[in-house]
Design a protein around this motif. Structure first.
Motif, mmCIF file in Angstrom:
data_model
loop_
_atom_site.group_PDB
_atom_site.id
_atom_site.type_symbol
_atom_site.label_atom_id
_atom_site.label_comp_id
_atom_site.label_asym_id
_atom_site.label_seq_id
_atom_site.Cartn_x
_atom_site.Cartn_y
_atom_site.Cartn_z
ATOM 1 N N TYR A 40 0.701 -1.265 0.033
ATOM 2 C CA TYR A 40 0.059 -0.011 0.231
ATOM 3 C C TYR A 40 1.016 1.672 -0.465
ATOM 4 O O TYR A 40 0.170 2.111 -0.597
ATOM 5 C CB TYR A 40 -1.256 0.157 1.064
ATOM 6 C CG TYR A 40 -1.916 1.128 1.875
ATOM 7 C CD1 TYR A 40 -3.145 1.787 -0.204
ATOM 8 C CD2 TYR A 40 -1.269 2.615 2.179
ATOM 9 C CE1 TYR A 40 -3.621 2.122 0.485
ATOM 10 C CE2 TYR A 40 -2.679 3.250 1.869
ATOM 11 C CZ TYR A 40 -2.909 3.917 1.172
ATOM 12 O OH TYR A 40 -3.762 4.473 1.742
ATOM 13 N N TYR A 41 1.704 1.706 1.244
ATOM 14 C CA TYR A 41 2.840 2.497 0.721
ATOM 15 C C TYR A 41 4.001 2.704 0.325
ATOM 16 O O TYR A 41 4.300 3.935 -0.724
ATOM 17 C CB TYR A 41 2.818 2.474 2.358
ATOM 18 C CG TYR A 41 2.155 2.796 3.659
ATOM 19 C CD1 TYR A 41 1.263 3.668 3.339
ATOM 20 C CD2 TYR A 41 2.021 1.665 4.494
ATOM 21 C CE1 TYR A 41 0.389 4.040 4.448
ATOM 22 C CE2 TYR A 41 0.785 1.635 4.813
ATOM 23 C CZ TYR A 41 0.251 3.444 5.172
ATOM 24 O OH TYR A 41 -1.467 3.366 5.857
ATOM 25 N N GLY A 42 4.679 1.475 -0.555
ATOM 26 C CA GLY A 42 4.995 1.542 -1.543
ATOM 27 C C GLY A 42 6.847 2.433 -0.013
ATOM 28 O O GLY A 42 7.328 2.460 -1.875
ATOM 29 N N ASN A 43 6.640 1.934 0.648
ATOM 30 C CA ASN A 43 7.876 2.344 0.923
ATOM 31 C C ASN A 43 8.656 1.259 2.668
ATOM 32 O O ASN A 43 7.643 0.104 2.178
ATOM 33 C CB ASN A 43 8.294 3.493 2.109
ATOM 34 C CG ASN A 43 6.481 4.204 2.922
ATOM 35 O OD1 ASN A 43 6.180 2.641 3.594
ATOM 36 N ND2 ASN A 43 5.858 4.967 3.384
ATOM 37 N N GLU A 44 9.781 1.880 3.625
ATOM 38 C CA GLU A 44 9.630 0.646 3.989
ATOM 39 C C GLU A 44 8.326 0.139 5.462
ATOM 40 O O GLU A 44 8.454 -0.769 6.328
ATOM 41 C CB GLU A 44 10.877 1.723 5.061
ATOM 42 C CG GLU A 44 10.166 2.472 5.847
ATOM 43 C CD GLU A 44 10.533 4.163 5.198
ATOM 44 O OE1 GLU A 44 9.835 5.539 5.620
ATOM 45 O OE2 GLU A 44 10.435 4.198 4.114
ATOM 46 N N SER A 45 7.084 0.892 5.463
ATOM 47 C CA SER A 45 6.685 0.147 6.008
ATOM 48 C C SER A 45 5.996 -0.915 5.392
ATOM 49 O O SER A 45 5.435 -1.547 6.229
ATOM 50 C CB SER A 45 5.181 1.519 5.767
ATOM 51 O OG SER A 45 5.537 3.179 6.739
ATOM 52 N N ASP A 46 5.519 -0.096 4.515
ATOM 53 C CA ASP A 46 5.180 -1.890 3.730
ATOM 54 C C ASP A 46 6.101 -3.362 4.245
ATOM 55 O O ASP A 46 6.186 -4.404 4.664
ATOM 56 C CB ASP A 46 5.676 -1.514 2.316
ATOM 57 C CG ASP A 46 4.056 -1.075 2.131
ATOM 58 O OD1 ASP A 46 3.185 -1.308 2.690
ATOM 59 O OD2 ASP A 46 3.879 -1.240 0.801
ATOM 60 N N GLY A 47 8.084 -3.007 3.483
ATOM 61 C CA GLY A 47 8.346 -3.726 4.087
ATOM 62 C C GLY A 47 8.626 -4.431 5.951
ATOM 63 O O GLY A 47 8.580 -5.606 5.480
ATOM 64 N N ARG A 48 8.014 -3.582 6.586
ATOM 65 C CA ARG A 48 7.830 -3.891 8.106
ATOM 66 C C ARG A 48 6.823 -5.134 8.591
ATOM 67 O O ARG A 48 7.200 -5.874 8.844
ATOM 68 C CB ARG A 48 7.515 -3.066 9.124
ATOM 69 C CG ARG A 48 8.724 -2.441 8.714
ATOM 70 C CD ARG A 48 9.225 -1.127 10.763
ATOM 71 N NE ARG A 48 7.733 0.211 9.798
ATOM 72 C CZ ARG A 48 8.452 1.372 9.176
ATOM 73 N NH1 ARG A 48 9.585 1.400 9.296
ATOM 74 N NH2 ARG A 48 6.965 1.860 8.806
ATOM 75 N N ASP A 122 -13.678 5.437 -2.953
ATOM 76 C CA ASP A 122 -13.410 6.614 -1.947
ATOM 77 C C ASP A 122 -12.122 7.361 -2.721
ATOM 78 O O ASP A 122 -11.659 7.649 -2.655
ATOM 79 C CB ASP A 122 -12.721 6.340 0.006
ATOM 80 C CG ASP A 122 -11.731 5.016 -0.792
ATOM 81 O OD1 ASP A 122 -12.165 4.141 -1.669
ATOM 82 O OD2 ASP A 122 -11.181 4.913 -0.007
ATOM 83 N N LYS A 123 -12.364 7.308 -3.945
ATOM 84 C CA LYS A 123 -11.324 7.455 -5.047
ATOM 85 C C LYS A 123 -10.960 9.458 -4.905
ATOM 86 O O LYS A 123 -9.555 9.717 -4.622
ATOM 87 C CB LYS A 123 -11.206 7.450 -6.274
ATOM 88 C CG LYS A 123 -11.079 8.352 -7.125
ATOM 89 C CD LYS A 123 -10.864 8.308 -8.712
ATOM 90 C CE LYS A 123 -10.113 8.788 -9.749
ATOM 91 N NZ LYS A 123 -10.702 8.158 -11.058
ATOM 92 N N LYS A 129 -6.687 13.180 -0.004
ATOM 93 C CA LYS A 129 -6.117 13.566 1.246
ATOM 94 C C LYS A 129 -3.864 13.191 0.900
ATOM 95 O O LYS A 129 -3.797 13.045 1.931
ATOM 96 C CB LYS A 129 -6.148 12.557 2.360
ATOM 97 C CG LYS A 129 -7.516 12.471 2.701
ATOM 98 C CD LYS A 129 -7.934 14.134 3.682
ATOM 99 C CE LYS A 129 -8.581 14.732 4.801
ATOM 100 N NZ LYS A 129 -8.086 15.717 5.569
ATOM 101 N N GLY A 130 -3.545 12.452 -0.465
ATOM 102 C CA GLY A 130 -2.568 12.519 -0.503
ATOM 103 C C GLY A 130 -2.326 10.685 0.128
ATOM 104 O O GLY A 130 -1.370 10.323 -0.483
#
Length: 230
Positions: A40-48, A122-123, A129-130
């Motif tokens: 979803y986030y495409g960053n380290e949050s997904d990795g965790r 909810d697009k 909201k970004g």
């Protein structure tokens, strides 16, 4: 064993508890009917999150939803064959598998067709909201052609989709804040066609955050059950 559940949206507490109670192993599979929330986030949050999930004693087989990226668009995924169909996997997280739309998988002897994706009601809010939104959230024309071609030559037992055919849309689950006239139902209309031309025994879907059975179709959310045709 093959189990199935609805959307998780990045919250895997119920799956963790289920694995504990059922004493699962990596040989067991839990099908998530879209919106797993792993990419979803495409960053380290997904990795965790992936690291945490990689420690679960189970294989997660994830269908594409509308609140997540397609794994084939991400750099670290490889394409492999699993149970007769294409899946996407990262070598670091071998128990996290992502289905390809239009593929048929043999799950404990049951031929299961996967059709992911849906329109995000909810697009507008997410864009404002970004938050994450992706323009390939619904099945493309290429995916639709592939799926219809596959069905011509292959009998199936079960359809696994994120959303449902239009004829089965649960109006009671519609959000009151959403004007339904603005909702793109092209995927659901196409699934009506798939439902009409397919001789299936059971159809599972998620997306609507409800538990409900109607005809041979079952909506799933936070329930976890054994995959079966009855």
């Amino acid at each position: 064993m093959i189990y199935i559940t609805g959307d998780t949206h990045g919250d895997f507490r119920r799956i963790k508890e289920f694995c504990r109670l059922a004493d699962t192993t990596a040989e067991d599979v839990i099908v998530i009917l879209g919106d797993a929330g792993i990419n979803y986030y495409g960053n380290e949050s997904d990795g965790r999150l992936k690291y945490i999930l990689s420690k679960l004693p189970v294989t997660l087989f994830c269908i594409h939803g509308n609140h997540e990226m397609r794994p084939q668009k991400l750099p670290d995924y490889e394409q492999i064959i699993w149970n007769g169909g294409i899946v996407y996997k990262e070598s670091k997280y071998p128990n996290l598998l992502f289905a390809a739309d239009g593929e048929i998988y043999d799950l404990d002897g049951l031929k299961c067709l996967v059709i992911g994706g849906a329109y995000s009601v909810d697009k507008g809010y997410r864009l404002m909201k970004g938050y994450g939104w992706w323009d390939d959230e619904q099945p493309s024309e290429e995916i639709k052609r592939k799926t219809e071609a596959v069905l011509k030559d292959n009998p199936i037992d079960i359809v696994l989709s994120h959303t449902c055919p239009l004829k089965y849309q649960p109006a009671e689950a519609f959000l009151s804040c959403v004007n339904q006239k603005t909702v793109d139902t092209s995927t659901e209309i196409w699934l009506d066609h798939i439902e009409e031309i397919t001789d299936y025994k059971k159809w599972y879907c998620g997306h609507y955050h409800i538990r409900k059975r109607t005809d041979k179709l079952q909506f799933m959310f936070d329930d976890i059950e054994e995959l079966k045709i009855r």
